[in-house]
Design a protein around this motif. Sequence first.
Motif, PDB file in Angstrom:
ATOM      1  N   MET A  60      -1.003   4.114   3.664  1.00  0.00           N
ATOM      2  CA  MET A  60      -0.885   5.127   2.610  1.00  0.00           C
ATOM      3  C   MET A  60      -0.740   6.513   3.216  1.00  0.00           C
ATOM      4  SD  MET A  60      -3.666   3.984  -0.237  1.00  0.00           S
ATOM      5  CE  MET A  60      -3.580   2.382  -1.040  1.00  0.00           C
ATOM      6  N   ALA A  61      -1.567   6.828   4.227  1.00  0.00           N
ATOM      7  CA  ALA A  61      -1.513   8.154   4.852  1.00  0.00           C
ATOM      8  C   ALA A  61      -0.152   8.374   5.510  1.00  0.00           C
ATOM      9  CB  ALA A  61      -2.639   8.301   5.871  1.00  0.00           C
ATOM     10  N   GLU A  62       0.366   7.333   6.180  1.00  0.00           N
ATOM     11  CA  GLU A  62       1.664   7.489   6.846  1.00  0.00           C
ATOM     12  C   GLU A  62       2.782   7.653   5.819  1.00  0.00           C
ATOM     13  OE1 GLU A  62       0.629   5.160  11.003  1.00  0.00           O
ATOM     14  OE2 GLU A  62       2.179   4.350   9.694  1.00  0.00           O
ATOM     15  N   ALA A  63       2.664   6.959   4.696  1.00  0.00           N
ATOM     16  CA  ALA A  63       3.707   7.081   3.669  1.00  0.00           C
ATOM     17  C   ALA A  63       3.700   8.478   3.052  1.00  0.00           C
ATOM     18  CB  ALA A  63       3.493   6.023   2.583  1.00  0.00           C
ATOM     19  N   THR A  64       2.509   9.000   2.707  1.00  0.00           N
ATOM     20  CA  THR A  64       2.476  10.349   2.116  1.00  0.00           C
ATOM     21  C   THR A  64       2.902  11.390   3.141  1.00  0.00           C
ATOM     22  OG1 THR A  64       0.124  10.464   2.626  1.00  0.00           O
ATOM     23  CG2 THR A  64       0.689   9.879   0.383  1.00  0.00           C
TER      24      THR A  64
ATOM     25  N   ALA B 242       0.845  -1.203   0.000  1.00  0.00           N
ATOM     26  CA  ALA B 242       0.000   0.000   0.000  1.00  0.00           C
ATOM     27  C   ALA B 242       0.877   1.248   0.000  1.00  0.00           C
ATOM     28  CB  ALA B 242      -0.936  -0.011   1.209  1.00  0.00           C
ATOM     29  N   GLU B 243       1.969   1.218   0.795  1.00  0.00           N
ATOM     30  CA  GLU B 243       2.907   2.346   0.825  1.00  0.00           C
ATOM     31  C   GLU B 243       3.575   2.546  -0.535  1.00  0.00           C
ATOM     32  OE1 GLU B 243       5.779   1.768   3.921  1.00  0.00           O
ATOM     33  OE2 GLU B 243       4.219   1.555   5.447  1.00  0.00           O
ATOM     34  N   ARG B 244       4.070   1.422  -1.086  1.00  0.00           N
ATOM     35  CA  ARG B 244       4.761   1.508  -2.377  1.00  0.00           C
ATOM     36  C   ARG B 244       3.845   2.093  -3.441  1.00  0.00           C
ATOM     37  NH1 ARG B 244       8.166  -2.892  -4.733  1.00  0.00           N
ATOM     38  NH2 ARG B 244       6.224  -3.369  -5.786  1.00  0.00           N
ATOM     39  N   TRP B 245       2.592   1.618  -3.437  1.00  0.00           N
ATOM     40  CA  TRP B 245       1.647   2.040  -4.469  1.00  0.00           C
ATOM     41  C   TRP B 245       1.359   3.536  -4.358  1.00  0.00           C
ATOM     42  CZ3 TRP B 245      -3.379   4.017  -4.530  1.00  0.00           C
ATOM     43  CH2 TRP B 245      -4.014   3.972  -5.775  1.00  0.00           C
ATOM     44  N   VAL B 246       1.122   3.995  -3.126  1.00  0.00           N
ATOM     45  CA  VAL B 246       0.715   5.394  -2.959  1.00  0.00           C
ATOM     46  C   VAL B 246       1.891   6.328  -3.240  1.00  0.00           C
ATOM     47  CG1 VAL B 246       1.156   5.814  -0.505  1.00  0.00           C
ATOM     48  CG2 VAL B 246      -0.859   6.807  -1.594  1.00  0.00           C
ATOM     49  N   LEU B 247       3.125   5.854  -2.967  1.00  0.00           N
ATOM     50  CA  LEU B 247       4.279   6.712  -3.215  1.00  0.00           C
ATOM     51  C   LEU B 247       4.545   6.872  -4.707  1.00  0.00           C
ATOM     52  CD1 LEU B 247       6.687   5.722  -0.306  1.00  0.00           C
ATOM     53  CD2 LEU B 247       5.313   7.796  -0.573  1.00  0.00           C
ATOM     54  N   GLY B 248       3.946   5.987  -5.514  1.00  0.00           N
ATOM     55  CA  GLY B 248       4.033   6.154  -6.956  1.00  0.00           C
ATOM     56  C   GLY B 248       3.235   7.359  -7.445  1.00  0.00           C
ATOM     57  N   LEU B 249       2.259   7.787  -6.635  1.00  0.00           N
ATOM     58  CA  LEU B 249       1.467   8.972  -6.998  1.00  0.00           C
ATOM     59  C   LEU B 249       2.183  10.178  -6.413  1.00  0.00           C
ATOM     60  CD1 LEU B 249      -1.998   7.460  -6.053  1.00  0.00           C
ATOM     61  CD2 LEU B 249      -0.969   7.546  -8.312  1.00  0.00           C
ATOM     62  N   THR B 250       3.063  10.784  -7.226  1.00  0.00           N
ATOM     63  CA  THR B 250       4.029  11.720  -6.653  1.00  0.00           C
ATOM     64  C   THR B 250       3.399  13.027  -6.170  1.00  0.00           C
ATOM     65  OG1 THR B 250       4.476  12.323  -8.916  1.00  0.00           O
ATOM     66  CG2 THR B 250       6.081  10.896  -7.836  1.00  0.00           C
ATOM     67  N   ARG B 251       2.238  13.386  -6.691  1.00  0.00           N
ATOM     68  CA  ARG B 251       1.667  14.684  -6.305  1.00  0.00           C
ATOM     69  C   ARG B 251       0.659  14.558  -5.175  1.00  0.00           C
ATOM     70  NH1 ARG B 251       1.713  18.749 -10.492  1.00  0.00           N
ATOM     71  NH2 ARG B 251      -0.291  19.371  -9.665  1.00  0.00           N
ATOM     72  N   LEU B 252       0.475  13.336  -4.637  1.00  0.00           N
ATOM     73  CA  LEU B 252      -0.566  13.117  -3.640  1.00  0.00           C
ATOM     74  C   LEU B 252      -0.081  13.530  -2.251  1.00  0.00           C
ATOM     75  CD1 LEU B 252      -3.451  11.922  -3.619  1.00  0.00           C
ATOM     76  CD2 LEU B 252      -2.438   9.816  -2.773  1.00  0.00           C
ATOM     77  N   SER B 253      -0.783  14.499  -1.636  1.00  0.00           N
ATOM     78  CA  SER B 253      -0.499  14.849  -0.244  1.00  0.00           C
ATOM     79  C   SER B 253      -1.425  14.035   0.649  1.00  0.00           C
ATOM     80  CB  SER B 253      -0.734  16.344  -0.019  1.00  0.00           C
ATOM     81  OG  SER B 253      -2.109  16.630  -0.209  1.00  0.00           O
ATOM     82  N   THR B 254      -1.129  14.041   1.965  1.00  0.00           N
ATOM     83  CA  THR B 254      -1.981  13.302   2.896  1.00  0.00           C
ATOM     84  C   THR B 254      -3.402  13.857   2.879  1.00  0.00           C
ATOM     85  OG1 THR B 254      -0.009  13.054   4.249  1.00  0.00           O
ATOM     86  CG2 THR B 254      -2.091  12.439   5.258  1.00  0.00           C
ATOM     87  N   GLY B 255      -3.500  15.193   2.843  1.00  0.00           N
ATOM     88  CA  GLY B 255      -4.818  15.822   2.838  1.00  0.00           C
ATOM     89  C   GLY B 255      -5.643  15.380   1.639  1.00  0.00           C
TER      90      GLY B 255
ATOM     91  N   GLU C 147       5.707  10.101  17.492  1.00  0.00           N
ATOM     92  CA  GLU C 147       4.629   9.223  17.963  1.00  0.00           C
ATOM     93  C   GLU C 147       3.283   9.941  18.038  1.00  0.00           C
ATOM     94  OE1 GLU C 147       5.035   6.025  18.341  1.00  0.00           O
ATOM     95  OE2 GLU C 147       2.932   5.768  18.889  1.00  0.00           O
ATOM     96  N   ARG C 148       3.285  11.175  18.602  1.00  0.00           N
ATOM     97  CA  ARG C 148       2.021  11.899  18.810  1.00  0.00           C
ATOM     98  C   ARG C 148       1.351  12.225  17.476  1.00  0.00           C
ATOM     99  NH1 ARG C 148       3.067  16.595  22.720  1.00  0.00           N
ATOM    100  NH2 ARG C 148       3.058  17.918  20.885  1.00  0.00           N
ATOM    101  N   VAL C 149       2.167  12.636  16.501  1.00  0.00           N
ATOM    102  CA  VAL C 149       1.628  12.983  15.184  1.00  0.00           C
ATOM    103  C   VAL C 149       1.079  11.738  14.494  1.00  0.00           C
ATOM    104  CG1 VAL C 149       2.202  13.975  12.934  1.00  0.00           C
ATOM    105  CG2 VAL C 149       3.225  14.907  15.015  1.00  0.00           C
ATOM    106  N   ARG C 150       1.802  10.639  14.624  1.00  0.00           N
ATOM    107  CA  ARG C 150       1.358   9.391  14.011  1.00  0.00           C
ATOM    108  C   ARG C 150       0.017   8.945  14.592  1.00  0.00           C
ATOM    109  NH1 ARG C 150       4.190   5.276  11.578  1.00  0.00           N
ATOM    110  NH2 ARG C 150       6.120   6.340  12.075  1.00  0.00           N
ATOM    111  N   GLU C 151      -0.113   9.038  15.930  1.00  0.00           N
ATOM    112  CA  GLU C 151      -1.376   8.658  16.585  1.00  0.00           C
ATOM    113  C   GLU C 151      -2.536   9.485  16.055  1.00  0.00           C
ATOM    114  OE1 GLU C 151      -1.024   5.958  20.201  1.00  0.00           O
ATOM    115  OE2 GLU C 151      -2.486   7.560  20.239  1.00  0.00           O
ATOM    116  N   ARG C 152      -2.318  10.801  15.980  1.00  0.00           N
ATOM    117  CA  ARG C 152      -3.390  11.676  15.530  1.00  0.00           C
ATOM    118  C   ARG C 152      -3.774  11.398  14.091  1.00  0.00           C
ATOM    119  NH1 ARG C 152      -2.696  17.732  17.579  1.00  0.00           N
ATOM    120  NH2 ARG C 152      -2.727  17.321  19.809  1.00  0.00           N
ATOM    121  N   LEU C 153      -2.770  11.122  13.265  1.00  0.00           N
ATOM    122  CA  LEU C 153      -3.048  10.836  11.853  1.00  0.00           C
ATOM    123  C   LEU C 153      -3.868   9.560  11.734  1.00  0.00           C
ATOM    124  CD1 LEU C 153      -2.689  11.361   8.861  1.00  0.00           C
ATOM    125  CD2 LEU C 153      -0.482  10.203   8.969  1.00  0.00           C
ATOM    126  N   ARG C 154      -3.481   8.531  12.479  1.00  0.00           N
ATOM    127  CA  ARG C 154      -4.241   7.269  12.435  1.00  0.00           C
ATOM    128  C   ARG C 154      -5.676   7.491  12.898  1.00  0.00           C
ATOM    129  NH1 ARG C 154      -0.407   2.282  14.466  1.00  0.00           N
ATOM    130  NH2 ARG C 154       1.081   2.426  12.759  1.00  0.00           N
TER     131      ARG C 154
END
Lengths: 320, 232
Positions: free
Chosen positions: B128-132, B80-93, B142-149
């Motif tokens: 995917m969100a963590e990779a972007t 999932a990470e590999r796939w989403v990183l192929g979309l180079t213009r995709l931000s997490t938002g 850790e705190r940012v990762r928790e909030r993102l999840r």
Amino acid sequence: MSALSPIYLLVGGVLALLALRTARDAGNPRRAAGALFWGVLAALFVAGDFMSPLLVGVLVVVLALLAGFGGVVRGTRVERDPIERADSAQRLGNRLFLPVLLIPAATVAGVYGAKFLQVDGKPLLSGQEATLLALSLGCLLALVAALRATRERPLVAIGAGAGLLDAIGWAALLPLVLAVLGGLFAAAGVGDAVAKLVSVVVPTDSRFACVLAYCLGMAAFTMIMGNAFAAFPVMTGGVGLPLLVGLHGAEPASMAAIGMLCGYCGTLMTPMAANFNIVPAALLELRDSHAVIKAQVPTALMLLAANVAIMHAVVFRHAG
Amino acid sequence: MNEWALVGVGVVVLGFALRLNALLVVVAAGLATGIAAGMDLQRILELTGGAFLKNRFLMVFVLTLPVIGLLERNGLREQAERWVLGLTRLSTGRLLLAYQALRQVAAMLGLTHLGGHPQTVRPLLVPMAEATATRGVGPLPERVRERLRAMCAGTDNVGLFFGEDVFVAFGAVLLMQSFLAQHGHAVEPLAIALWGLPTAIAAFLVHGARVARIDHRMAAEIERIRTQAARA
């Protein structure tokens, strides 16, 4: 026995495997209590149809005591080496996505297909039964596809599933026990007591106050019950219909629709809606079990305010 | 009517506030409610057992876990990470916004099962969100990762809740229609479903705006953590 009994047998199988694994896990400090918890739960799924409700009730209390006094802790993790996982991802590529997508695809197809299963013009399965059977069938199909793609043995898959369930822990049981509490609340008349409380404190001659009472009442009572469907008949029967429709001439369809969505705002803010808020926190391995609720509260509050405004703007459109 | 019935509500609120074990709190609240309503213990336990058996379907999600667990063992999250990183213009938002839109529109069409926490959030959306996010703002504390999840899970919930109610054959719409009919108000299910639309649009705008700002918020939070660490 019901159409769902075979599904419960499968769920019981996963639970039984987790019980066995816990019993044999020397690294788990509470392994006897943990194995008992998962074992009793497995028995309720495999043999629940043959137990008396009284016995089931006693066993539910036993489960709560085991979990409540720290008997259910996460076992030793046996995770695969990250390098091996990355290699496997490289090798299998997008084929890994196929089984994941098969679950929803087969579920949706099954739900629509079940409508054609009829006996004398009546559907063979209720909507809920059809959905659950379709979901289970989708999972089995996806499992076969995943086993073929990865060339692993079935027992490895069930073990991996049991590992995920172990990570969720006792929280996995919370939605079920909350549904039981909802039944007891209904039997004891909790809803009527709440509706009476709300109608006593509202200044009924103000349209806006009545809208506010209905919307906030739906949200608050949903937070208590964990379920907007349980709150809807109580608040609509106790506040919505007599005050908004009866007294102020509101239009019922729009009032009900927006009222229910106020309840959904409540769902976003309560640990009682465990399957949406607490189980995901466990599943995503968050340290704060209320983290999902905290992420949702700003959205929920803004939407609740929007709902009050929308309802006030539209429900009186036919009233003088 | 019996105001003592509210005892159970008090037990729940107090138990959750004190962060006691939720399973124990809920079962205790059930027992307290029954006793307050004047039922004997055997009746309470029978009601509990009967309701438990009837609601076992809430655990059927367990059947998704072997599939997800097996695929994760074989690199699903990494893929999932590999796939989403192929979309180079995709931000997490943008990723979360796209997920929210898909989830909400699918739910509006009655396809509520095209998503969910075990099925899509854990194995696909979170990696995917963590990779972007890592690509955008660097390693996640850790705190940012928790909030993102948590935001990923919340986005799935918001998309589902405020989409499904617009689908005319959805259980909630039929529940409302039959309740109103019982009380002498004949309304069309379609009318109820359509009045869910204004809130659905509001939900997309409100939550979408929060999600769209998530890259800035994560960057600001990481900056704050860095300055704190530098001062300490």
